[in-house]
Design an enzyme around this catalytic site. Sequence first.
Site, PDB file in Angstrom:
ATOM      1  N   CYS B  32       0.818  -1.293   0.058  1.00  0.00           N
ATOM      2  CA  CYS B  32      -0.038  -0.015  -0.138  1.00  0.00           C
ATOM      3  C   CYS B  32       0.790   1.361   0.262  1.00  0.00           C
ATOM      4  O   CYS B  32       1.993   1.060  -0.011  1.00  0.00           O
ATOM      5  CB  CYS B  32      -0.983   0.056   1.318  1.00  0.00           C
ATOM      6  SG  CYS B  32      -0.471  -1.388   2.160  1.00  0.00           S
ATOM      7  N   ASN B 257       2.853  -0.410   5.349  1.00  0.00           N
ATOM      8  CA  ASN B 257       2.991  -0.894   3.755  1.00  0.00           C
ATOM      9  C   ASN B 257       4.127  -1.885   3.912  1.00  0.00           C
ATOM     10  O   ASN B 257       5.403  -1.590   4.132  1.00  0.00           O
ATOM     11  CB  ASN B 257       3.596   0.418   3.332  1.00  0.00           C
ATOM     12  CG  ASN B 257       3.903   0.062   1.880  1.00  0.00           C
ATOM     13  OD1 ASN B 257       3.790  -0.996   1.346  1.00  0.00           O
ATOM     14  ND2 ASN B 257       4.651   1.129   1.263  1.00  0.00           N
ATOM     15  N   GLY B 258       3.784  -3.152   3.370  1.00  0.00           N
ATOM     16  CA  GLY B 258       4.679  -3.986   3.359  1.00  0.00           C
ATOM     17  C   GLY B 258       4.190  -5.380   3.566  1.00  0.00           C
ATOM     18  O   GLY B 258       2.891  -5.535   3.421  1.00  0.00           O
ATOM     19  N   MET B 486      17.586 -28.879 -16.128  1.00  0.00           N
ATOM     20  CA  MET B 486      16.881 -29.493 -16.946  1.00  0.00           C
ATOM     21  C   MET B 486      15.562 -29.946 -15.845  1.00  0.00           C
ATOM     22  O   MET B 486      14.726 -30.923 -16.268  1.00  0.00           O
ATOM     23  CB  MET B 486      17.164 -30.668 -17.714  1.00  0.00           C
ATOM     24  CG  MET B 486      18.111 -30.472 -18.753  1.00  0.00           C
ATOM     25  SD  MET B 486      17.663 -29.043 -19.765  1.00  0.00           S
ATOM     26  CE  MET B 486      16.386 -30.052 -20.909  1.00  0.00           C
ATOM     27  N   GLU B 913      15.788 -14.376 -20.807  1.00  0.00           N
ATOM     28  CA  GLU B 913      16.366 -13.225 -20.202  1.00  0.00           C
ATOM     29  C   GLU B 913      17.653 -12.971 -20.829  1.00  0.00           C
ATOM     30  O   GLU B 913      18.620 -13.907 -20.835  1.00  0.00           O
ATOM     31  CB  GLU B 913      16.831 -13.440 -18.469  1.00  0.00           C
ATOM     32  CG  GLU B 913      17.726 -12.340 -17.920  1.00  0.00           C
ATOM     33  CD  GLU B 913      17.746 -12.377 -16.485  1.00  0.00           C
ATOM     34  OE1 GLU B 913      17.230 -13.422 -15.861  1.00  0.00           O
ATOM     35  OE2 GLU B 913      18.008 -11.668 -15.889  1.00  0.00           O
ATOM     36  N   LYS B 959      13.895 -22.432 -10.195  1.00  0.00           N
ATOM     37  CA  LYS B 959      14.535 -21.597  -8.965  1.00  0.00           C
ATOM     38  C   LYS B 959      13.898 -20.481  -8.526  1.00  0.00           C
ATOM     39  O   LYS B 959      14.372 -19.415  -8.583  1.00  0.00           O
ATOM     40  CB  LYS B 959      16.012 -21.529  -9.102  1.00  0.00           C
ATOM     41  CG  LYS B 959      16.504 -20.693 -10.449  1.00  0.00           C
ATOM     42  CD  LYS B 959      18.005 -20.293 -10.532  1.00  0.00           C
ATOM     43  CE  LYS B 959      18.100 -19.674 -12.004  1.00  0.00           C
ATOM     44  NZ  LYS B 959      19.442 -19.133 -12.064  1.00  0.00           N
ATOM     45  N   CYS B1124      17.977 -32.470 -27.714  1.00  0.00           N
ATOM     46  CA  CYS B1124      18.496 -32.683 -26.403  1.00  0.00           C
ATOM     47  C   CYS B1124      18.377 -34.022 -25.936  1.00  0.00           C
ATOM     48  O   CYS B1124      17.148 -34.717 -26.389  1.00  0.00           O
ATOM     49  CB  CYS B1124      17.750 -31.623 -25.511  1.00  0.00           C
ATOM     50  SG  CYS B1124      17.948 -32.209 -23.915  1.00  0.00           S
ATOM     51  N   CYS B1130      23.514 -28.727 -18.708  1.00  0.00           N
ATOM     52  CA  CYS B1130      23.708 -27.478 -19.217  1.00  0.00           C
ATOM     53  C   CYS B1130      24.649 -26.423 -18.307  1.00  0.00           C
ATOM     54  O   CYS B1130      25.214 -25.572 -18.962  1.00  0.00           O
ATOM     55  CB  CYS B1130      22.056 -26.891 -19.009  1.00  0.00           C
ATOM     56  SG  CYS B1130      21.137 -27.984 -19.549  1.00  0.00           S
ATOM     57  N   CYS B1135      27.347 -29.372 -23.689  1.00  0.00           N
ATOM     58  CA  CYS B1135      26.372 -30.097 -24.170  1.00  0.00           C
ATOM     59  C   CYS B1135      26.720 -30.614 -25.518  1.00  0.00           C
ATOM     60  O   CYS B1135      27.106 -30.150 -26.566  1.00  0.00           O
ATOM     61  CB  CYS B1135      25.184 -29.171 -24.585  1.00  0.00           C
ATOM     62  SG  CYS B1135      23.791 -30.041 -25.346  1.00  0.00           S
TER      63      CYS B1135
END
Lengths: 479, 1497
Positions: B32, B257-258, B486, B913, B959, B1124, B1130, B1135
């Site tokens: 908030c 707030n939190g 994997m 990413e 993860k 694969c 990996c 590989c």
Amino acid sequence: MGDPRGFLKMKREGGKYRPACERVKDYEDVGIPRTNKQSQEQASRCMDCGTPFCNWGCPIGNYIPEWNDLVFNRQWERAAELLEATNILPEVTGRICPAPCEYACVLGINSDPVTIRENELAIVEYAFGHELIAPRPPKKRTGYKVAVVGSGPAGLSCAVWLNRTGHNVTVFEKDDKVGGIMRYGIPDFKLEKKILDRRINIWQAEGIEFKTGINIETISGFDAVCLAGGSRIPRDLKIEGRELEGIYFAMEYLVQSNRMVAGEKIPAGKLIDAKGKKVVVIGGGDTGSDCVGTAHRQGASCVVQIELLPMPTERRPEDQPWPKYPMILKTSTSHEEGGERKWSILTKAFKGQALPAHAYRQAGGRQGARVKMLSCVKVDASLKEMPGTEFEIEADLVLLALGYLYPEKKGLLEKIGVEFDGRGNVNTDDNYMTSVKGVFSAGDMRRGQSLIVWAIQEGGCAAYNMDKYLMGESYLPVF
Amino acid sequence: MSRPLHKVSKMKYVNKRKKQGLYDPAHEHDSCGVGFVVNIKGEKSHDIVKNGLSVLKRLAHRGAVGADPKTGDGAGILIQIPHEYFTKACEFKLPLPGAYGTGLIFLPQNKRLSATCKDIIAKIVEAEGQASIGWRKVPIDDSDIGRTARETQPAIEQVFIMKGKLVNTQLEFERKLYQIRRKIEKEIKTADFYITNLSSKTIAYKGLLMPEQVENYFLDLKDADLVSAIALVHSRYSTNTFPTWDLAQPFRFLAHNGEINTLRGNINWMQARGIDAIRPGGSDSACLDNVFELLVLSGRSMPHAMMMLIPGAWEQNKLMNKEVRDFYKYHACFMEPWDGPAAVAFTDGKHVGAVLDRNGLRPARYIVTKDGMVVMASEVGVLDIAPENIKFSGRLEPGKMFYIDCETSRIVEDEEIKEEIYSRRFYGQWLKENMMDIDNLPRVSVVEQESQETTTLLKAFGYTREDLKYVLAPMAEKGGEPVGSMGNDTPLAVLSSKPQLLYNYFKQLFAQVTNPAIDPIREELVMSLESYVGPQMDILSETPGHCRKLRVLEPILTNEELERIRSIQKNGFKTKTISILFQIEGRGTRDLPAGRHGEGRLLKALDRICHEAETAIKDGYSFIILSDRGVSEKHQALPALLSVGAVHHHLIRKALRTKIGLIVESAEPREVHHFALLFGYGADLVNPYLAYEAIGLLVERGDLVLDAKTSVNNYRKAVNKGIMKILSKMGISTLNSYRGSQIFEALGLNEKVIDRCFAGTPSRIGGAGFDVIEKEAKIRHSEAFDADTSLLKSGGVYQWKKDGEFHLWNPDSIAALQDSTRKNDYARYKEFSELINNQSQNLPAGRQVPTTLRSLFKLKKKNSIPIEEVEPVENILRRFATGAMSFGSISGPAHETIAIAMNTIGGKSNTGEGGEDPARFKDKRRSAVKQVASGRFGVTTNYLVNADELQIKIAQGAKPGEGGQLPGHKVSAIIAKTRYTTPGVTLISPPPHHDIYSIEDLAQLIFDLKNVNPAARISVKLVSEAGVGTVAMGVAKGHADMILISGGDGGTGASPVSSIFHAGLPWELGLSETHQTLVLNDLRSRVRLQTDGQMRTGRDVAIAALLGAEEFGFATSVLIVCGCVMLRHCHLNNCSVGVATQDECLAKRFGGKPEYIVNYFSFVARELREIMAELGVRTVSELVGRTDLLEIDEKILPWKAENIDYSKILYQPPGKEIYCTKVQDHKIDKILDRKLIKLAEPALEIRESVKGEFEIRNVNRATGAMLSGELVKKFGERGLPDDTIYFKFTGVAGQSFGAWLAKGITLELKGMANDYVGKGISGGKIIIYSTEKNVIIGNTAFYGAISGEAYVRGAAGERFCIRNSGLFAVVEGVGDHGCEYMTGGRVVVLGPTGRNFAAGMSGGIAYVYDKHKEFPDKCNQSMVELEKLSSQDEKEVRRLLTNHFKYTHSPAAKEILDNFAKESRRFIKVMPKEYKRVLLEKAMGEEELELLEVSDG
């Protein structure tokens, strides 16, 4: 994985053999043992895959990447321990297994597979050489008595596992020595018999009782029984001239040769000798190949091996993609030693020649004529005869290596009253038990003719199920 | 007459939904805007109230609205009691101020019930010796509130209670009022009743309102006589689906707030103390308020109580005053921190304060005016204050307090408040005299106790060869966690045919969106594993005895340390060892047949242990050791986790838990996950003796080259690090607050087990009971002692093994999939799908292994239709996406092959990413989905405008809650180029997005991205866990167009193995929960749902659709199609099939083709069509949410799962709209940028220069972002010449000022700015200055900056220039964590810096003007070196300062420039070590090249 980039640094080096001209003169092992360093280098190529297809391809589930890693790290003793955990006869499979693992090796996709079989052999021979393999009787006995009928790889595998888990095991073998086809079917140049004896002595010391030379017909006094007598009825080629003298089943020939090499004397009249003869082997499989090698050692003047099926490709055909065990052209050491191989050939008839009197006597006084010729015709890929391709092959000795049909039913199997499956093999449920309670079956007798690793696998599975049957739960490994 | 009210509950006042399906209100989160306005002198006025309400309105964008646009999540204001006004407003006479208490009461609308409530209140008031004065109806106007709010509106009345005669002080009276309130709350349990506040000092007006509605709703607030010197306000944004009237803030004392991450544990610990202060059903903020209230009313000052509950990060802070540290240390002995992001404002009506959590994860800015007013809020600019009236401004710093004493009319500095508090007692001396360090206990020799062979024990506790090789060995060797790749394709513990350790039934939870994960490596300074073990004393008093505790720095005890505790005799401490073994019988022999093994022994043993623990406390023991030493053939161990949970909860129930230290001595724990569970369920310390022995074995065998001692130490280090990581994933910083916090979800355990040992843990499908746990332990045990082998089992979890755990990706399925897609052979594909779909038929009888939750489903094929009637394959293909796999994690050929295939079928591929080569933007190699992850690598304006979808990755299945790291040696030239970094320099992705610490932040990022590229849809990727539905709810409210629920078992690249296997839940649960929650709240129609995580076949897709998904993502299967073979290498860059490698020679081996992928997806769609035909459903849309077509397949349930219950998954909530039919209103139509774009037309069309001037306010957010998007769409990455578009602003800019500012645009701001200035700036220029010297821009400025320039005359908040790739910036001071994760660019800081400067900084250079020689202490030097300026550097600094002065007229810059020769020596150059090496190598390389050219010539 010993060296993560080992496969990029090191090339595959397959097994090395003595020169053909030298080895063909004796029955000793054709292979030259590898040095430990070479084994380490080859083991470094193993990638320790997250999905080790080799382990999948191996019927007995050898822990291949694990022991490759240990070999690389010179941890031979632990490599041997792991090898022994799945394989009761690595010294045998390390020599004669067709190695489905190598065809499944991930490196084989775009490079050459790891030399898994040679690595296996290196481990077990290191272990024997350093006295790492010694009798290891079970810590405690359960009190149950178990019988295993047949001492081929399936029977032995079953016996060994049952003994390890503490049951009292008796193995019955109709021949005078233990080992089944390993002893009597496979020539010494591929598997010297001292290799078998070395192992059997250990098992004896571990408490397995071997009763050889007994062709038992009934069985009693045991809490469970495993039938592992193999699939011994050979496939015949019932064509014109089959009755001629000089045509034998491969196994008749190989057994006799093996007995001779072992020092047994064969009565002259029964001797099948290739010396100076034109030999034709019908059947392009491993047994046929063994006949080729044996015939050369006996001094055959000419050896021809013919096969009905077309010549396989040298590379993996499209319809048998990795990681399948492919039907490809296999050139054994026996083939390297000489002779000719022909493919797509149908034998239509044996042509004979009456025996002259002296030969008649040599042949043991049997009646009839002797084979002289094979009438053949070429066939196409669908095995249809191709008109106009008829030809003949000269032959003084014909060996039929066409595989086996099913087990011998007469005697024990009939007496016990087990049921058979559609192919004439002993029928069992998923737990390896036959229609008779407490009686199990394993190996070729159950699944039909197959590879030695499958026989070992079957024996292990039967042992697991028998142990479970006796104890309620089993901690034996099962694959 | 008093009727038990809680039984009558037909009224609709409270809209609180019950637990239904997978929705559980317990998962709700708050977040908030918070703020206050106060007159320092305590002068009351109505203006203060009005200002408070203005602040509230300006924080509106930090709140949220649900499906009903006029119902907010709640808002309110807390003021001093306006005595004069009440005197006027009441029909009855009021006593003197302070002599009466009052408060708003939410009553049932039903008159009769309402009257009953009042009766009860009257009786209680009387019983407490006080007198009722009367009731007043609170005048309201509900004409403008939302439908939901109105439907649930309570009758609001105000009660007046007169102080009793026996009450003397005001504190006593407040206590009385508190007791009255607690009594009433306990008596009237109906959810329709709520007391906002009952006080003689303050009063709160609040409700389920939007900020702007508050003043119109409560008519009182309009009256000019309603005066106060203090106004504390709060605007709520709850992720929760069903905001309610009673959860609006401010509470009794505070507004928060939190989010309190450790809430479950905090509540349990309060219960364990026997303290009943927490009102059930409250939010985390409400609970915090409850305990704060208790501490304050018991006599502690507000700052004191706050410091106890939310301590600063004192453990590692050597810059902190020792007395303050002693204070914290003392209080840590009996109060565990309430851990989590928090900006808390509090008041008792006389003092006002605010505090920030130790991480500073919430913004809090303040302004003090010359006329004696203080405004503090989550943002600056919430109240228009004339610049000349500003006395000073500032920001609240992590762990620090801001305090105003209206009685003495002054602002008390943090140091002064703290000094006042710590000097009250001799905390330091008390600690010295009472606290014992484990290191100071007398040494004890350890006697070898075990008679059993190590290997037998290892087997008995289920250790496998894999555990040794892949878990223990790497930990012991490297002191870190083992890494794998994997994902996880093995059966859930409850389905596995192999006996499982109890630990495997639990999954770690993690923070996503509502609060950030912490980086335990780079921000280690806030983390602590320190423990204070032993009996606790009463929290309401303080004596020297309170710190009579055993202090242990690391919670994983060596054998020797454990023996020290076992034989402890000092300080009155004594230790009792309780065996957790029980007797069993072995496997039978012929003479001794195997009998049933005496079931129920386990439960009896648990009873005994709990009883012994209780007795030990009565006998005065200080520590209990639960020990499983002595396992033998006839003595089996109870699972340690079960024992700990049982004892911990038993003692909580008996309110005895805090009376004793609970230590575990067990052979069982070995992995980080195991330890985390033991601590999470109450263990104080753990001694893993068998793990140590196993390491000894590894050393003995030569598997480890280290000696045993080093190995064991490394292992302990690895465990410690791992635990910190697990804590930090949840945003928790200290083991003290993590202990007992139960941040796990159980999967496959039944209620009996949960209730007894893990009470409060979600376990949503039921499953195994004590009998199964007993049998599994028994199997392990028997096998260890019966099987005649010294070999451990192979395991087969981390790798597929023939005799190991089942894997869905096994040689058969991999081969079938590859074969079928290469040959385009559908029949062969069906063989593959059969292997996956009928998981129970894969293996011979007796070894069947259903693996996933979906494997247990049966499709109800009833009204089948001809397949021609089902929508065509082409339609279906558009719903397919591939997972976010970065170029970096997979090879270039693999990345492009996937993109080409997806573009061919009309599906979507994902950049992952790490950016994308702009050369691919316009052709078929382009990825439709461009991911925005925490590292912001390659996230340029150009990247954003070239996307069809922008995906904000909050978490990933492999993860969740963790960051990543691409080591320098893997950052090749091409990777560096796409990521806008330097080759060879390590790239770190932080665990959280540093611009998303809360749900309102996420809404802001969505807004930012939508501004840059209005055509792209915005998606948010979450990972399945209990509560993800409520998070998704908040995300939907934050205007995401699509929400992706990833399964916790997915994942392609490398991750720590414990995270791959133990964090996150299957998508079946997360997806259903999300779908149900959205439907339930009528928001499902506004957002599309996608799911992924081990998706393989058409059946998987069908089930995903039936559970609520419209779109489907695939990753692993696509890689397998590309070649694969699950090497799971990996992480080794090795590989062999060229898929997951950056090694060029290996990448060449890549054999995948786009056609294969096209074939695969066509097969999946074809299979789905077949299923749809069988189900009689024509389109995928119609399939969505049709759980009525699913049932559990009873026949294939494995023995452990016989009692599994899918009813919650299959639940269909009421609600008509069950798939997405509408588009979100992003509210970008009327923003300031529209004006800017209009004005910039000449520039955008004919590159002509434009200038403009504007007023700006905090509600103008992401200014410049949309303009930049337009510009880059037109001119590409090169943009326009500098300053082509030059806009000047005056005022206070809202968040994200200048985000993704493109080259050619300059924004000049006279005034101040809020958080996220210049995030992602890609070539633009930002100039900010103000008359104010202090903090003028907020937190996390220039996050992920790509390039450009920035000149800030004034200081910035925390995390300035983090993850900067190439921006050149000048600033005059920064908060904590400056230049964190920076990889490039130049930063000049002319003023002081906060702590942890340059943490994780791998590239770029910072120049810090260190006038007072304090910088080195504040700099995190683990990756950087501090140097003097070279002449080159001097040139650079001079250039930047000259610019700075030119643009901002900065006196500071001028001063330095005027004496540059002298002043330049005061600069410290912060140089990343790796960057230096790489630059050096590069320079050398170039030299060599030059030489070569010369010799050539």
